[in-house]
Scaffold this motif. Structure first.
Motif, PDB file in Angstrom:
ATOM      1  N   LYS A 366       0.851  -1.182   0.000  1.00  0.00           N
ATOM      2  CA  LYS A 366       0.000   0.000   0.000  1.00  0.00           C
ATOM      3  C   LYS A 366       0.888   1.233   0.000  1.00  0.00           C
ATOM      4  CE  LYS A 366      -4.104  -2.015   2.172  1.00  0.00           C
ATOM      5  NZ  LYS A 366      -5.095  -1.890   3.267  1.00  0.00           N
ATOM      6  N   PRO A 367       1.319   1.659  -1.152  1.00  0.00           N
ATOM      7  CA  PRO A 367       2.299   2.745  -1.226  1.00  0.00           C
ATOM      8  C   PRO A 367       1.717   4.090  -0.819  1.00  0.00           C
ATOM      9  CG  PRO A 367       1.459   2.236  -3.399  1.00  0.00           C
ATOM     10  CD  PRO A 367       0.896   1.197  -2.486  1.00  0.00           C
ATOM     11  N   GLN A 368       2.590   4.939  -0.306  1.00  0.00           N
ATOM     12  CA  GLN A 368       2.249   6.343  -0.098  1.00  0.00           C
ATOM     13  C   GLN A 368       2.480   7.059  -1.422  1.00  0.00           C
ATOM     14  OE1 GLN A 368       1.040   7.802   2.796  1.00  0.00           O
ATOM     15  NE2 GLN A 368       0.840   5.667   3.435  1.00  0.00           N
ATOM     16  N   VAL A 369       1.492   7.848  -1.834  1.00  0.00           N
ATOM     17  CA  VAL A 369       1.560   8.479  -3.149  1.00  0.00           C
ATOM     18  C   VAL A 369       1.564   9.984  -2.997  1.00  0.00           C
ATOM     19  CG1 VAL A 369       0.479   8.654  -5.412  1.00  0.00           C
ATOM     20  CG2 VAL A 369       0.297   6.526  -4.116  1.00  0.00           C
ATOM     21  N   ALA A 370       2.500  10.647  -3.667  1.00  0.00           N
ATOM     22  CA  ALA A 370       2.540  12.111  -3.698  1.00  0.00           C
ATOM     23  C   ALA A 370       1.822  12.586  -4.952  1.00  0.00           C
ATOM     24  CB  ALA A 370       3.986  12.596  -3.714  1.00  0.00           C
ATOM     25  N   ARG A 401      10.273  12.485  -1.768  1.00  0.00           N
ATOM     26  CA  ARG A 401      10.898  12.342  -0.442  1.00  0.00           C
ATOM     27  C   ARG A 401      10.222  13.269   0.574  1.00  0.00           C
ATOM     28  NH1 ARG A 401      15.653  12.375  -3.468  1.00  0.00           N
ATOM     29  NH2 ARG A 401      16.060  14.543  -2.871  1.00  0.00           N
ATOM     30  N   GLN A 403       7.243  14.294   0.644  1.00  0.00           N
ATOM     31  CA  GLN A 403       5.917  13.783   0.988  1.00  0.00           C
ATOM     32  C   GLN A 403       5.987  12.413   1.658  1.00  0.00           C
ATOM     33  OE1 GLN A 403       3.091  15.642   0.435  1.00  0.00           O
ATOM     34  NE2 GLN A 403       4.562  17.246  -0.131  1.00  0.00           N
ATOM     35  N   ASN A 404       7.212  11.922   1.871  1.00  0.00           N
ATOM     36  CA  ASN A 404       7.398  10.592   2.453  1.00  0.00           C
ATOM     37  C   ASN A 404       6.616   9.550   1.667  1.00  0.00           C
ATOM     38  OD1 ASN A 404       8.465   8.754   4.302  1.00  0.00           O
ATOM     39  ND2 ASN A 404       6.658   8.894   5.642  1.00  0.00           N
ATOM     40  N   ALA A 405       6.720   9.645   0.334  1.00  0.00           N
ATOM     41  CA  ALA A 405       5.927   8.799  -0.556  1.00  0.00           C
ATOM     42  C   ALA A 405       6.821   7.842  -1.323  1.00  0.00           C
ATOM     43  CB  ALA A 405       5.139   9.670  -1.534  1.00  0.00           C
ATOM     44  N   ASP A 406       6.196   6.789  -1.863  1.00  0.00           N
ATOM     45  CA  ASP A 406       6.926   5.790  -2.638  1.00  0.00           C
ATOM     46  C   ASP A 406       6.974   6.145  -4.125  1.00  0.00           C
ATOM     47  OD1 ASP A 406       7.406   3.681  -0.500  1.00  0.00           O
ATOM     48  OD2 ASP A 406       5.241   3.998  -0.347  1.00  0.00           O
ATOM     49  N   PRO A 569      -4.544   4.968  -3.635  1.00  0.00           N
ATOM     50  CA  PRO A 569      -5.047   5.376  -2.308  1.00  0.00           C
ATOM     51  C   PRO A 569      -5.222   6.887  -2.173  1.00  0.00           C
ATOM     52  CG  PRO A 569      -2.709   4.906  -2.167  1.00  0.00           C
ATOM     53  CD  PRO A 569      -3.111   4.566  -3.580  1.00  0.00           C
ATOM     54  N   VAL A 570      -5.089   7.635  -3.263  1.00  0.00           N
ATOM     55  CA  VAL A 570      -5.288   9.090  -3.246  1.00  0.00           C
ATOM     56  C   VAL A 570      -6.157   9.461  -4.435  1.00  0.00           C
ATOM     57  CG1 VAL A 570      -3.100   9.607  -2.105  1.00  0.00           C
ATOM     58  CG2 VAL A 570      -3.193   9.453  -4.605  1.00  0.00           C
TER      59      VAL A 570
END
Length: 1010
Positions: A366-370, A401, A403-406, A569-570
């Motif tokens: 579940k990646p973090q997305v910017a 980076r 946004q601490n996103a993948d 997820p966004v």
């Protein structure tokens, strides 16, 4: 005088003599152009004007047809703007005359307006009104039958194939080639499709010399029925559109406007809509052939060439249009889905989304997305567009980076119009394409791209142009119902193209491509442009990646939101803002027509609010003097914060325990005297009043209701029944049997007026009369409805003692009394928290809405323990959203703001200032008849005469329009005669706002005609 001049004067003299002898008309005669007939404009001495037509002897059949059709239309469509015949003195329609040989004369009424071709007011409204007129005309012609219409007619484009033999007569090889290609498509595709379309008699010649426009650019008349023929109905639209688009900025938009207007009054099929674009081109081809043929037969008739330059120019313009987009736009104008199968494709995707494979597979589940905002500002977007490859890649990596996103995305629907480069400048109908049709997935170069579901390679393309897609692949897919669609993958590596072949199958989840490096993709940072495609527009791998903002409703069907495939997820899409004309059209199409639009002649598109002001899309601030819903001010930060905070924690129904709901009920009930201490929570004032009626019936056992004339208490069926404003108005069904209507206590124009100290009791006597009327039939009232100030009645303050006396009559008969505070509650009246308190009464039930949530949909009923207990009869009362935690927090915030900002006192002070100022204006402007109200709930009644009290309704319309146009103040009217200026702004309405309003009103009143 030359011989030709002498001959012309002799002809005019003969015509003037004919007019006197045959019609008894004397006047001036001037010639008009024409292809077959001799046409003249007649200006009679009495001021009337006519059109005189002299038909050649060989036109007898055509003439009989034209006479017959006008007779038919006189019966079936007497309101159409077409010429009507003027009979000869002996009652016949025609008379013989000798002018350039033997001819038949026919006199017609003159239609006002300028010829379309020469009008300076022509525009989109011209096309729309022409479409409406032709739609109504053809509906009337469905039943018209005449032998003359069954001719084989060269100007019938339904028989365009007969003109193939004339193509070689056209000057210019390029023109011949274009016309020949049109005829070949007509024979192969258009004519077979026409076989399924309806046939009838049509006018067939709504050209720009046969259509008249008024000063506003609306069609005022249609001339010349000489080209009538029985053919396919859709030909009518195509002929008119071919001339309407001449000189128009947006050719296809003009075709669509005319077609859509026609369709609204005379519905066409989807097949017909799909043929119109080709039929317009066919009309141009026929026109060029006919002109080439006729000019050789009659080289002196320059009328034959009157529009040929326009025809070739416009045909070339249509040839540059993308046919698929043009057809989609015309379909949309008629209300058809722009792409017929797009909805089915999206339904298939949604049904199967759970089984899709990830296209770009990140390292985590579940990646973090910017999310990149490419449209945040011009300067920021400009920077993104012009960075070199290394800098762009570093910029995006840094953003991820931060946004601490993948990985990052650029969303669907963004406006990327700032980007430069030829690939983004391609225009359709002169409109720049700028709205992103896909989702960008930013990941390192070389990252694998996987197929979300099975398909095959359909197109491969390498776009090396800067800012283009670079290497691109389109996979073709088919749904279980046989619908074909495509997925587009742009900004790939060139190596990808070398590994794929057209027709190659690709399995679900298969890695079939890789992301390209920046230098392969116009210096973009490495990323995938992913796009759904329901119609590749014949472009294949060159498919557009951006669409036209003004046509977004079409482009989002061509390339729908791909979020369903990605499952990110966004949010991966935004709403594309549209112009007001489009929003009005869509509201009429998709939202019930009974929902009105404020200031419909020049509607506002409101995008923000602050305090007592609304803000439109241009940033213009409008002083809002009608919105008592946002009671403590638009977007009050405390209310907004309360809603946001609770929404982030929990929102659920009221069956669960929650501290805020109990606290809010305590705070709200504390604003009323005993025994009003039990609360019910609902979502609107209509629901509150409906529940109050149920409570009263449960407690009293009675069903009848007494209401005040012209009152309005809500939009539910039960409330329409007790709202004379609705049931006695347009569209209403009259007073229901269970409702009694009491006289409206109007101290200005009612039976008992200002100065009558006993007016309250006298008006209340009519409430007693309604009680007695019920009693005479063995019935008793359940509930008496009344506001503390009568809103729809005209902002009427009640006579002193009215509610006290009325309540006594109702209660004596066993009924309950309700105070409707939906409009006027929560301190608006200034002197009290509730308007009914100005009458010194305690109701049995109080209903609240509108200001209770400052724009949030909530409402409440407060009543006694005894009444509430009677309602607990075993049938549970439950309201899913009533009293939910978010609503309760908002309600508390509103009460806090009213208290902490002293808004009740503020309403009183500013309200006094406003009414004193308005009464001062009344001394200078006799049109102000009455100023009334409490606090910031006021009415200014306008009359033409203070003795007769004749309502000044049209004058008020002028004032409201001018206050908006010149002073940016929003107002509205009220009252049975629509002559009361309604004033009920948000409570933060300031002394400065008040003075600005009074000055503007003074200036506007001064401009009224005396």
């Amino acid at each position: 005088m030359t011989q030709n001049d002498l001959k012309a004067e002799q002809e005019l003299a003969a015509i003037r003599a004919l007019l006197v002898e045959a019609y008894g008309i004397e006047g001036d005669v001037s010639p008009l152009p024409g292809e077959h007939d001799l046409n003249y404009r007649v200006r009679a001495q009495d001021g009337e004007q006519y059109l005189l037509k002299l038909h050649a002897p060989d036109d007898a059949d055509d003439l009989g047809m034209q006479v017959a059709v006008l007779g038919h239309l006189a019966t079936t469509a007497p309101d159409l703007s077409v010429s009507r015949p003027v009979l000869v003195r002996n009652g016949v329609s025609t008379v013989n005359v000798v002018v350039r040989g033997e001819r038949t004369a026919r006199l017609l009424t003159w239609l006002p307006g300028d010829i379309w071709a020469k009008s300076a007011t022509r525009g989109l409204a011209s096309a729309e009104t022409l479409g409406d007129l032709l739609g109504r005309l053809d509906r009337s012609l469905e039943s018209f039958v005449h032998a003359g219409t069954k001719r084989v007619y060269a100007w019938d484009i339904g028989r365009a194939d007969m003109h193939l033999q004339h193509v070689d007569l056209i000057d210019g090889a390029d023109k011949q080639a274009a016309v020949r290609a049109i005829f070949e498509r007509f024979a192969a595709f258009v004519l077979p499709s026409l076989q399924a379309c309806p046939r009838q008699v049509i006018h067939n010649d709504a050209n720009d010399y046969n259509v008249l426009l008024d000063n506003e650019g609306h069609v005022s008349g249609l001339l010349d029925f000489g080209d009538m023929v029985e053919t396919w109905r859709v030909v009518e639209i195509a002929v008119a559109a071919a001339y309407s688009l001449i000189g128009a900025r947006d050719a296809v938009g003009t075709i669509g406007a005319l077609t859509g207007a026609y369709h609204r009054v005379n519905a066409i099929s989807e097949t017909e809509a799909g043929l119109i674009f080709d039929l317009v081109r066919t009309r141009y081809a026929v026109s060029m052939c006919m002109a080439a043929k006729q000019i050789r037969e009659n080289p002196e008739n320059t009328y034959l060439l009157v529009s040929q330059d326009d025809v070739w120019r416009e045909l070339q313009r249509l040839e540059r249009e993308n046919r698929a987009v043009a057809i989609a736009r015309i379909r949309d104008a008629c209300g058809f889905a722009p792409v017929a199968h797009a909805a089915d494709v999206m339904a298939w995707l949604e049904r199967n989304a759970h089984d899709f494979s990830a296209i770009v597979k990140p390292a985590v589940a579940k990646p973090q997305v910017a999310v990149f905002d490419f449209s945040a500002s011009s300067s920021e977007a400009e920077q993104w567009a012009v960075l070199d490859a290394q800098a762009a890649e570093a910029r995006i990596a840094a953003f991820i980076r931060e946004q601490n996103a993948d990985f990052g995305i650029g969303v669907y629907g963004e406006d990327r119009g700032i980007y430069r480069g030829d690939a983004y400048e391609t225009a359709i109908s002169d409109e720049r394409r700028s709205i992103h049709l896909g989702v960008d997935l930013f990941a390192p170069a070389g990252e694998s791209v996987h197929a979300p579901f099975a398909g095959k390679v359909a197109f491969l393309h390498d776009d090396a142009v800067a800012f283009g897609f670079g290497p691109t692949v389109l996979l073709e897919h088919i749904t279980d119902t046989g619908d074909i669609f495509w997925t587009l993958y742009g900004h790939l590596s060139r190596e990808t193209l070398a590994t794929l072949a057209i027709g190659q199958p690709v399995a679900r989840g298969e890695s079939f491509a890789a992301l390209g490096a920046s230098e392969e993709n116009g210096n973009w940072a490495p990323h995938l442009h992913f796009q759904l495609v329901t119609d590749h527009l014949g472009l294949g791998g060159r498919m557009f990646g951006v669409g036209v903002r003004d046509q977004w409703q079409v482009w989002r069907e061509i390339s729908p939101d791909p979020s369903v495939v990605l499952g990110l997820p966004v949010p991966a899409a935004v709403i594309v803002a549209r112009e007001k004309d489009f929003l009005v059209r869509e509201r009429h199409r998709r939202i019930g027509r009974s929902l009105s639009i404020a200031y419909s002649a020049a509607p506002l598109k409101i995008v923000g609010g602050e305090g007592a002001h609304l803000i439109d899309e241009d940033g213009t601030r409008w002083l809002d003097m009608v919105n008592n819903v946002c009671h403590v001010g638009h977007c009050h930060p405390r209310v907004v914060k309360a809603a946001q905070a609770q929404m982030g924690k929990l929102n659920t129904n009221s069956r669960y325990l929650h501290d805020t709901l109990v606290e809010y009920s305590r705070r709200l009930a504390a604003l009323f005297p005993d025994p009003l201490n039990v609360c019910f929570f609902v979502n609107s004032g209509s629901e509150a009043n409906d529940l109050a009626l149920r409570l009263a019936r449960a407690y009293t056992g009675n069903r009848d209701v007494i209401t005040v004339d012209h009152a309005y208490h809500g939009h539910l069926s039960s409330m329409i029944d007790v709202s004379p404003y609705k049931f006695a108005g347009k569209g209403g069904e009259g007073r229901p049997a269970h409702v009694q209507v009491a006289e409206m206590p109007d101290l200005y124009r009612g039976r008992y007026r200002y100065g009558d100290a006993d007016a309250g009791r006298k008006y209340a006597d009519d409430v007693r009369n309604q009680v007695l009327a019920l009693a005479a039939n063995g019935r008793r009232p359940a509930l008496f409805f009344s506001e503390g100030i009568l809103g729809t009645g005209g902002q009427l303050t009640l006579p002193e003692g009215y509610l006290r006396e009325a309540y006594a009559h109702v209660r004596a008969a066993g009924g309950l009394c309700l105070a409707d505070e939906v409009q006027v509650g929560f301190g608006r009246v200034g002197s009290h928290m509730w308007a009914h308190q100005t009458q010194g009464v305690v109701p049995d039930i109080v209903t609240m809405g509108k200001p209770i949530g400052n724009g949030h949909p909530m409402a409440a009923v407060v009543t006694t323990e005894a009444i509430a207990a009677s309602f607990a009869n075993g049938m549970e009362y439950f309201n899913t959203f009533g009293g939910n935690p978010v609503s309760a927090e908002i309600g508390l915030a509103v009460l806090d703001v009213i208290r902490d900002e002293r808004l009740m006192h503020h309403c009183q002070v500013v309200g006094i200032r406003l009414m004193e100022g308005a009464r001062a204006l009344a001394k200078r402007h006799a049109i102000i008849g009455d100023v009334r109200g409490y606090g910031l709930f006021n009415g200014i009644e306008l009359v033409r005469d203070r003795e007769t009290l004749e309502p000044a309704a049209s004058e008020l319309d002028f004032i409201i329009a001018e206050m908006k146009r010149k002073h940016r103040i929003l107002l509205s009217s009220e009252g049975p005669h629509h002559n009361v200026l309604k004033v009920k702004p948000p409570a933060p309405f300031s002394a400065k706002d008040c003075d600005y309003f009074l000055e503007a009103l003074d200036e506007t009143l001064g401009r009224l005609s005396p």
